[in-house]
Design a protein around this motif. Structure first.
Motif, PDB file in Angstrom:
ATOM      1  N   GLY A   1       8.558  20.222   6.313  1.00  8.82           N
ATOM      2  CA  GLY A   1       7.736  20.144   7.511  1.00  8.82           C
ATOM      3  C   GLY A   1       7.843  21.323   8.448  1.00  8.82           C
TER       4      GLY A   1
ATOM      5  N   LEU B   1       8.721  13.406   9.368  1.00 12.55           N
ATOM      6  CA  LEU B   1       8.467  14.695   9.999  1.00 12.55           C
ATOM      7  C   LEU B   1       8.239  14.590  11.507  1.00 12.55           C
ATOM      8  CD1 LEU B   1       6.109  16.452   7.417  1.00 12.55           C
ATOM      9  CD2 LEU B   1       8.581  16.657   7.659  1.00 12.55           C
ATOM     10  N   GLU B   2       7.671  13.494  11.975  1.00 14.01           N
ATOM     11  CA  GLU B   2       7.256  13.424  13.370  1.00 14.01           C
ATOM     12  C   GLU B   2       8.297  12.816  14.301  1.00 14.01           C
ATOM     13  OE1 GLU B   2       3.303  11.845  13.950  1.00 14.01           O
ATOM     14  OE2 GLU B   2       2.632  12.670  12.037  1.00 14.01           O
TER      15      GLU B   2
ATOM     16  N   ALA C   1       1.112  19.490   8.681  1.00 13.19           N
ATOM     17  CA  ALA C   1       2.240  19.287   7.778  1.00 13.19           C
ATOM     18  C   ALA C   1       2.440  17.817   7.443  1.00 13.19           C
ATOM     19  CB  ALA C   1       3.508  19.861   8.398  1.00 13.19           C
ATOM     20  N   SER C   2       2.196  16.929   8.397  1.00 12.88           N
ATOM     21  CA  SER C   2       2.505  15.517   8.175  1.00 12.88           C
ATOM     22  C   SER C   2       1.298  14.691   7.751  1.00 12.88           C
ATOM     23  CB  SER C   2       3.109  14.903   9.438  1.00 12.88           C
ATOM     24  OG  SER C   2       2.179  14.953  10.508  1.00 12.88           O
ATOM     25  N   GLU C   3       0.108  15.023   8.236  1.00  9.63           N
ATOM     26  CA  GLU C   3      -1.077  14.216   7.953  1.00  9.63           C
ATOM     27  C   GLU C   3      -2.191  14.970   7.233  1.00  9.63           C
ATOM     28  OE1 GLU C   3      -2.255  11.462  11.279  1.00  9.63           O
ATOM     29  OE2 GLU C   3      -0.935  12.794  12.412  1.00  9.63           O
TER      30      GLU C   3
ATOM     31  N   LEU D   1       2.143  20.599  13.215  1.00 13.66           N
ATOM     32  CA  LEU D   1       2.841  19.402  12.754  1.00 13.66           C
ATOM     33  C   LEU D   1       1.847  18.400  12.184  1.00 13.66           C
ATOM     34  CD1 LEU D   1       5.363  17.645  12.491  1.00 13.66           C
ATOM     35  CD2 LEU D   1       5.042  16.942  14.873  1.00 13.66           C
ATOM     36  N   TYR D   2       0.671  18.293  12.792  1.00 11.26           N
ATOM     37  CA  TYR D   2      -0.366  17.403  12.258  1.00 11.26           C
ATOM     38  C   TYR D   2      -0.745  17.811  10.833  1.00 11.26           C
ATOM     39  CZ  TYR D   2      -5.010  15.475  11.441  1.00 11.26           C
ATOM     40  OH  TYR D   2      -6.087  14.841  10.880  1.00 11.26           O
TER      41      TYR D   2
ATOM     42  N   ARG E   1       6.128   9.961   5.123  1.00 14.77           N
ATOM     43  CA  ARG E   1       6.145  11.397   5.423  1.00 14.77           C
ATOM     44  C   ARG E   1       5.898  11.632   6.905  1.00 14.77           C
ATOM     45  NH1 ARG E   1       6.211  16.324   3.347  1.00 14.77           N
ATOM     46  NH2 ARG E   1       4.958  17.975   4.300  1.00 14.77           N
ATOM     47  N   ARG E   2       4.950  10.902   7.479  1.00 15.10           N
ATOM     48  CA  ARG E   2       4.689  11.035   8.907  1.00 15.10           C
ATOM     49  C   ARG E   2       5.928  10.685   9.722  1.00 15.10           C
ATOM     50  NH1 ARG E   2       0.124   8.373  11.921  1.00 15.10           N
ATOM     51  NH2 ARG E   2       1.129   9.724  13.466  1.00 15.10           N
TER      52      ARG E   2
ATOM     53  N   LYS F   1       2.402   8.388   2.476  1.00  8.41           N
ATOM     54  CA  LYS F   1       1.819   9.044   3.655  1.00  8.41           C
ATOM     55  C   LYS F   1       2.505   8.589   4.934  1.00  8.41           C
ATOM     56  CE  LYS F   1      -2.653   9.056   3.929  1.00  8.41           C
ATOM     57  NZ  LYS F   1      -4.063   8.585   3.827  1.00  8.41           N
TER      58      LYS F   1
ATOM     59  N   SER G   1      15.078   7.175  12.688  1.00  9.98           N
ATOM     60  CA  SER G   1      14.838   8.408  11.935  1.00  9.98           C
ATOM     61  C   SER G   1      15.793   8.519  10.754  1.00  9.98           C
ATOM     62  CB  SER G   1      14.995   9.614  12.858  1.00  9.98           C
ATOM     63  OG  SER G   1      14.737  10.818  12.167  1.00  9.98           O
TER      64      SER G   1
END
Length: 341
Positions: free
Chosen positions: A47, A225-226, A112-114, A109-110, A221-222, A218, A260
């Motif tokens: 990420g 990373l977020e 990379a994650s979504e 970041l959006y 991953r969000r 999905k 997390s």
């Protein structure tokens, strides 16, 4: 005799047709040059992201994904209320320029994650609309009938901060529009009835139309990373004034850190134990909890936007809302780890 070593190798430019119109971001291949008026975002599996400006050559490292991004501006029409398709907002927005105070830009970041391989403008606008409708439905933003100038300014401030915090976009303009003449109400109602979801409890595992593995991956991953970026934002955006609120704030951050950690050590969807497969119904249950955790993550980003605009008097209410969101994340992440309901 042709000497291949003397001929310069030229990497063909990727097909970027529609970039800046129907697409916000398109995949970029190694060795290509970032076109004028665009920038590139590169993200690795962990990420971490970096940007390249126009004219730079895309030196993509192993394991990295690369997008060519057109910053806009873009224009769209959003429906603030799903039950009132004649009421709309005409919005002009652009992707934000790099902020040197941030270690990672929110739009990066959006991606990379979504972000998928391609980020279509229509899909991105649908995400903006869903975020707006959720905040209005929960009463966090207000857009009452016969809105006064003060109410409109308050709405615009909250709306602008929501889109910047959640997606990393800057709203250039936003005006109300009447969409009644351009919308076929009968067709909209028919489409809404056709898409109305059936409660999951009424469906058998074979009837439920959703790819558990894809949705679970999905969502996780969000979360993976977020959540670190969200915790950093919560830590900096709100400064409790009294000791009780400060302890409450620290406890929330501690719990979020444990969430997390739980996400980072989440078991595989299909495994009940090493070498032991999980039944399909339980996999669907796990994936549903992953999706609910991702929905709570969306609420957490929206809460961060409100934190940045609030004063000291709002701190207790914000902490109560944060407590609810963290509890939902804890519950759904714990249920995702369970082998059976």
């Amino acid at each position: 005799m042709l000497n291949l070593f003397t001929r310069p190798f030229r990497q063909p430019q990727p097909d970027l047709a529609g970039l800046g119109a129907g697409f916000i971001a398109l995949p970029l291949t190694k060795g290509c040059t970032v076109p004028a008026g665009c920038f590139a975002v590169l993200a690795n599996r962990e990420g971490h992201t970096r940007r390249l400006s126009e004219g730079a050559r895309a030196a993509i490292l192993e394991g990295e994904s690369a997008w060519c991004v057109h910053p806009g501006p873009y224009q769209c029409e959003l429906l603030p209320f799903a039950a009132a398709p004649e009421i709309g907002l005409r919005v002009a927005f652009a992707i934000d320029t790099p902020d040197p105070r941030e270690t990672q830009q929110r739009f990066d970041l959006y991606l990379a994650s979504e972000g998928e391989a391609q980020v279509a403008l229509g899909g991105f606008v649908a995400s903006l609309e869903a975020a707006l409708q959720r905040e209005l439905a929960q009463g966090n933003l207000e857009l009452p009938p016969c809105t006064t100038f003060e109410e409109w300014n308050a709405f615009r401030t909250g709306f602008n901060q929501l889109l910047y915090t959640r997606f990393g976009v800057m709203v250039d303009d936003c005006v109300p529009v009447d969409l009644g003449a351009s919308r076929d109400m009968a067709a909209l109602l028919s489409a809404r009835l056709a898409l109305q979801p059936v409660p999951a409890a009424a469906l058998s595992p074979k009837q439920e139309a959703f790819d558990a593995a894809q949705e679970d991956a999905k969502a996780l991953r969000r979360l993976f990373l977020e959540l670190p970026g969200l915790m950093c934002g919560w830590r900096l955006a709100i400064l409790p004034g009294d000791c009780a609120a400060f302890r409450h704030h620290q406890e929330l951050l501690r719990r979020l850190d444990l969430v997390s950690l739980s996400v980072g050590t989440m078991p595989a969807l299909e495994l009940a134990a090493p070498g032991q497969m999980l039944p399909g119904a339980e996999q669907l249950r796990r994936a549903r909890h992953s999706r609910r955790a991702a929905a709570a993550l969306d609420e957490a980003w929206a809460l961060l936007a409100r934190m940045k605009l609030s004063d000291a008097a709002m701190v207790p209410l914000l902490l109560e809302e944060a407590d609810r969101i963290v509890a939902n994340l804890e519950c759904d992440c714990a249920a995702r780890r369970e082998v059976a309901a």
